[in-house]
Scaffold this motif. Sequence first.
Motif, short mmCIF file in Angstrom:
data_model
loop_
_atom_site.label_atom_id
_atom_site.label_comp_id
_atom_site.label_asym_id
_atom_site.label_seq_id
_atom_site.Cartn_x
_atom_site.Cartn_y
_atom_site.Cartn_z
N TRP A 1 9.50 3.37 -5.68
CA TRP A 1 9.23 2.29 -4.73
C TRP A 1 10.19 2.39 -3.55
N ALA A 2 9.66 2.11 -2.40
CA ALA A 2 10.50 2.02 -1.21
C ALA A 2 11.30 0.72 -1.26
N ASP A 3 12.50 0.78 -0.68
CA ASP A 3 13.29 -0.45 -0.61
C ASP A 3 12.50 -1.54 0.11
N GLY A 4 12.47 -2.69 -0.50
CA GLY A 4 11.80 -3.82 0.12
C GLY A 4 10.29 -3.79 0.01
N ALA A 5 9.75 -2.90 -0.83
CA ALA A 5 8.29 -2.82 -0.99
C ALA A 5 7.75 -4.15 -1.50
N GLU A 6 6.65 -4.57 -0.93
CA GLU A 6 6.03 -5.84 -1.30
C GLU A 6 4.61 -5.59 -1.79
N THR B 1 8.42 -1.78 -10.70
CA THR B 1 8.05 -1.29 -12.02
C THR B 1 8.23 0.22 -12.08
N GLY B 2 8.99 0.69 -13.09
CA GLY B 2 9.31 2.12 -13.13
C GLY B 2 8.28 2.98 -13.79
N THR B 3 7.69 2.51 -14.89
CA THR B 3 6.72 3.32 -15.62
C THR B 3 5.54 2.47 -16.06
N VAL B 4 4.40 3.13 -16.17
CA VAL B 4 3.17 2.50 -16.63
C VAL B 4 2.53 3.41 -17.67
N MET C 1 0.84 -1.19 0.00
CA MET C 1 0.00 0.00 0.00
C MET C 1 0.88 1.25 0.00
N SER C 2 0.37 2.37 -0.57
CA SER C 2 1.11 3.63 -0.56
C SER C 2 0.34 4.66 0.23
N SER C 3 1.07 5.46 0.94
CA SER C 3 0.48 6.56 1.68
C SER C 3 1.49 7.68 1.71
N VAL C 4 1.18 8.80 1.04
CA VAL C 4 2.12 9.91 0.95
C VAL C 4 1.61 11.05 1.82
N SER D 1 5.32 5.21 2.05
CA SER D 1 5.67 3.80 2.13
C SER D 1 5.26 3.11 0.84
N GLY D 2 5.87 2.01 0.57
CA GLY D 2 5.45 1.18 -0.56
C GLY D 2 5.79 1.79 -1.89
N VAL D 3 4.85 2.51 -2.47
CA VAL D 3 5.02 3.08 -3.80
C VAL D 3 4.34 4.44 -3.84
N ARG D 4 4.90 5.33 -4.59
CA ARG D 4 4.27 6.64 -4.79
C ARG D 4 4.37 7.02 -6.26
N ILE D 5 3.56 8.03 -6.64
CA ILE D 5 3.64 8.59 -7.99
C ILE D 5 4.81 9.55 -8.04
#
Length: 808
Positions: free
Chosen positions: A219-224, A246-249, A1-4, A191-195
Motif C-alpha cells: 500500500w502507498a502511504d496514505g492510501a484510501e 491489509t498485508g495478506t489475503v 484505486m491501483s495502477s501499476v 498508486s493506492g495498492v499493488r500486488i
Amino acid sequence: MSSVNAVPLTTNGGLAWTVRALDGDFGTTVAATVPGEVHTDLLAAGEIPDPFDGDNESALAWIGRTSWSYRTTFDWSADGNSVQELVAEGLDTVATVTLNGQELGRTRNQHRSYRFDVTGLLVAEGNELVVDFTGPVTAAEEVQAGFGSWPHTNLHPYNALRKMASNFGWDWGPDVATAGIWRPIRIESWSGVRIDSVRPLAGVEDDRGVLTTHVALAWADGAEGDATVSVEVDGTKRSATVKPGTGTVELVATVDSVSLWWPRGHGEQPLYDVTVTVHEDSWHGRVGFRNVSLNVDPDDDGTRFVISVNDKPIYVRGANWIPDDAFVTRLNRTTYATGVQDAVDAGMNLLRVWGGGIYESEDFYDLCDEQGILVWQDFLFACAAYSEDDSLKAEVDAEAREAVTRLSRHASLAVWNGNNENIWGYVEWGWRVPLAGRPWGAGYYFDLLPRIVAELDPRTPYSHGSPYSFGQFVHPNDERHGTMHIWDVWNQVDYTTYRDYKPRFVSEFGFQGPPAWSTLTSVVHDVPLDPYGEQMLVHQKAFEGNLKLERGLGAHLPKWKDIDDWHWTTQLNQARAIAFGTEHFRSLYPLNTGSVVWQLNDNWPVVSWAAVDGHGIRKPLWHVLQRVYADRLLTVQPRDSELVVAAHNDSDETWSAEVAVTRRSTGSETLARETFVLEVERRSATLSSLPESITKPSDPTREYVEVRAADGSTAYWYFVEDTALRLQGDAYAATVTATANGYDVTVTATALAKDLALFPDRLDPAARVDSGLVTLSAGESHTFHVTATDVPTSVGVPVLRSANDLVS
C-alpha cells in the motif's frame, strides 16, 4: 484505486548501458547488455577471447578480481502515480545502486530481488542509474578475511557469499566468477495498492481441485479506500474486499471434477490459468492440481524414501541438473526446452536442481510443468559449511522466502531439499576441527528452511539434505536409510561395486566420460591431441580425473592405443558404468525406489559426468540412459549364486510376453535356447531364474546370453569382460542412404557386434544421431538416423565404432 506502470530499464527496452572497470588495468568502457554479465559484455565487445577456449579461463581470472560499474541514462515522464520504485530482479552480487547521485542501497545476494523507493528522485531528462559491483572473488575473500573461514570445496570461498557456487569453478565447470545485472530491472510506478506476490497453491480433495491463493499486498502511504482482491480459475471466481493496510489475503476456489496433473508416464499434465486482480493490477500464472507426499517412515529394511503424486508412488528415473551455461544470462526458453526435452526423451521423470547453481527461471519450471518432469529443488547450499551469523542468516531468510513464494505454484515441484552433501560433509569430511564449535549451517537445514517451507508451501515435502537418512543417530549416507550418494565408484573402486549396495534411493551417482569429439576439439587445440595435454587438462576439472578414467577401465576394456580409442573407450566405459548401476538399482525394486544420475547437462565443453555435453550433443551415456530408464526394463543379474532375469515394469499395464533366452557363440551360433512366459503386474518387478543350460558356458570367452522378449525388450549377459571376450573385428557391415534431412546408416551383423555407436559430429559438428550403443547378433540389422546437411559415401572408424574395434 491501483495502477501499476512498469518501465523496463533493459537493453531490449531500448536503453543503452555501458560497463567499465573501477580498478585494475582495463581502461576501456564498453557497451553492456542488461540483463547480462561482464564476461559476455567484454566478449561481445571483442575485448576478451572466448573464455571457454583453450586456457583462456586462467588468462581471464582477473575479471573476477575486478570491480565493475554499469551505467545508463533514461528519461522519465510523470504518470500521475504517487510511488516510484526501482525493481532489480537479480544483481550479481555485491553491489551499490545509485540514482542521480543518491545511493539507494547495497546488495549481497544474487539469489533474490531488490526493491528501492525512488519517489521524488526521478527527473524528466537524463536520469543516471549506476550499479557498481565489487569483484566477486575479491568480495568473497574479504568476507573470509573479516569473519573467518568456513570449510568448503574447490579454490575460492564461495560459501562466504550468496552467489552461485559453481560460478567460482567446480569439478566440471570453469572458474569464471562474474558480475552484472543478471535479471530484469525496471521502474514500477503505482498508486493506492499493488500486488506484491501471489502464492496459488493447488491441491486435491476427493475429485475436487482446491486452489488456495495467498496474495500479499503493498500500500502507498496514505492510501484510501477499500480494495477488492479477486482470483479466477477455470471459470470460478472468488473475491474479498479489504481495508487499506491489509498485508495478506487468502482466497479459496474449488474446481469440480478437476483433471489431475501427473508426472510423465503416469497420466496427463493439464494446467489451469489463474488470474489475480486488485483493481487495475493483475497477476497471471498456471497451476496443476495434484497432491505430493514423501514417505520416510521406517520399515524392516531401514527407512523409506518414496515420492507419491496423488497417493500413487512414483519410481524415480531422474538426473541432476546444473546451470546449463556457465554464463546463465545466455539461457532462454529455447535452451531450457532443449534441456528438458533431453530428459523427456531419455525416459526421465525428475530433474534435481542442484544446490550449487541457481533457482532457475520461470521458463524451466513452466516446461517441467508442461512435460510432466518432477522437480526436486535444492536450496542453494553445496559442499561447504556456512556461517549462521545474523547478516548471512537474514539474506538466507529473504532468499528462501522469495524462492518458495515464486516456485510454490508449479505443479512439477515435488521436493524442497535443504542442501547438497553438507550434512555428510560435517560428519565425514574433517570439518569439525576447523569449525571449532561454530555453527555450520545446521540451523538452516533443520530449522529455518523447514519452517519457511511449512509456512509458505505446506503442500510440498521437505528433505533436510542429500544424502540424508532421516534419523538423528544414523550416518547421513547410509544405504539402508533415505537418500544415498555413491561416489566411491568413480573415485576409488570399480563400477562393479554398485552391486555391493542395496540403496533405498540414490540421489547422486555418476561416472565420467569426454564430450563429443567435435565439442572437445572446438576448445582443446593441443598438438598432438593427448589426454594429458595442457589444454585437455584445463577441460578436465576433476581431481586426478584422467587417472580415474584410466583406472576405471579395470578389466572391462583395454587401455587405448591412440587418442581416437581413448575418446571412444572412455565414453563407452562411462555409459556401461551407469547402465550397470541403474540396472542393479531397478532390479532391487521395491526396496529401491529410484535413482538420480549425476548429471544430465554440462555448462561448457568439458570432460565430465554429463549425459549431454556442453554443445548439446547426446553422449553414449544418454543413449544408454534411454534404455535403462525405459518404462519396462529387462536385465540379467546375479542372485545367490545363480543368474536371474530381472524385469521391472514401471507402467500402468501388465507386462505379458514370451521371452526367449539363448546362449550363443560370439559368432552367434545357437548353443542352447529356453523360453518362458513373463508376467509382471503394473508398477512391479519379478525375478526369473535361468537354467544351467543357459548359465553354464562351454567356453566363457566365446559365448554370451541373449534375452529377448516378444515385445522387443532385450538384455545381454557376458561370462567374461571384453578384454577376454573373443569378438570378431569384421562382425558387421554398414551402408549409407541419403534421406530428406540427412542420411541413414544401416549396420548388419554377421557375428556378435557389441555396443555399436555412430558419431556423425566427426564429419559435421551440427549432425545428430537418433540412437546409440546397439548390440546385434548375427543376421540382425539396425538403422541409425542422422540429421545432417552433407551425406558421406561410407562410414567407418572413427565415425562408426563398436566394442569389437577395441578388443578384436
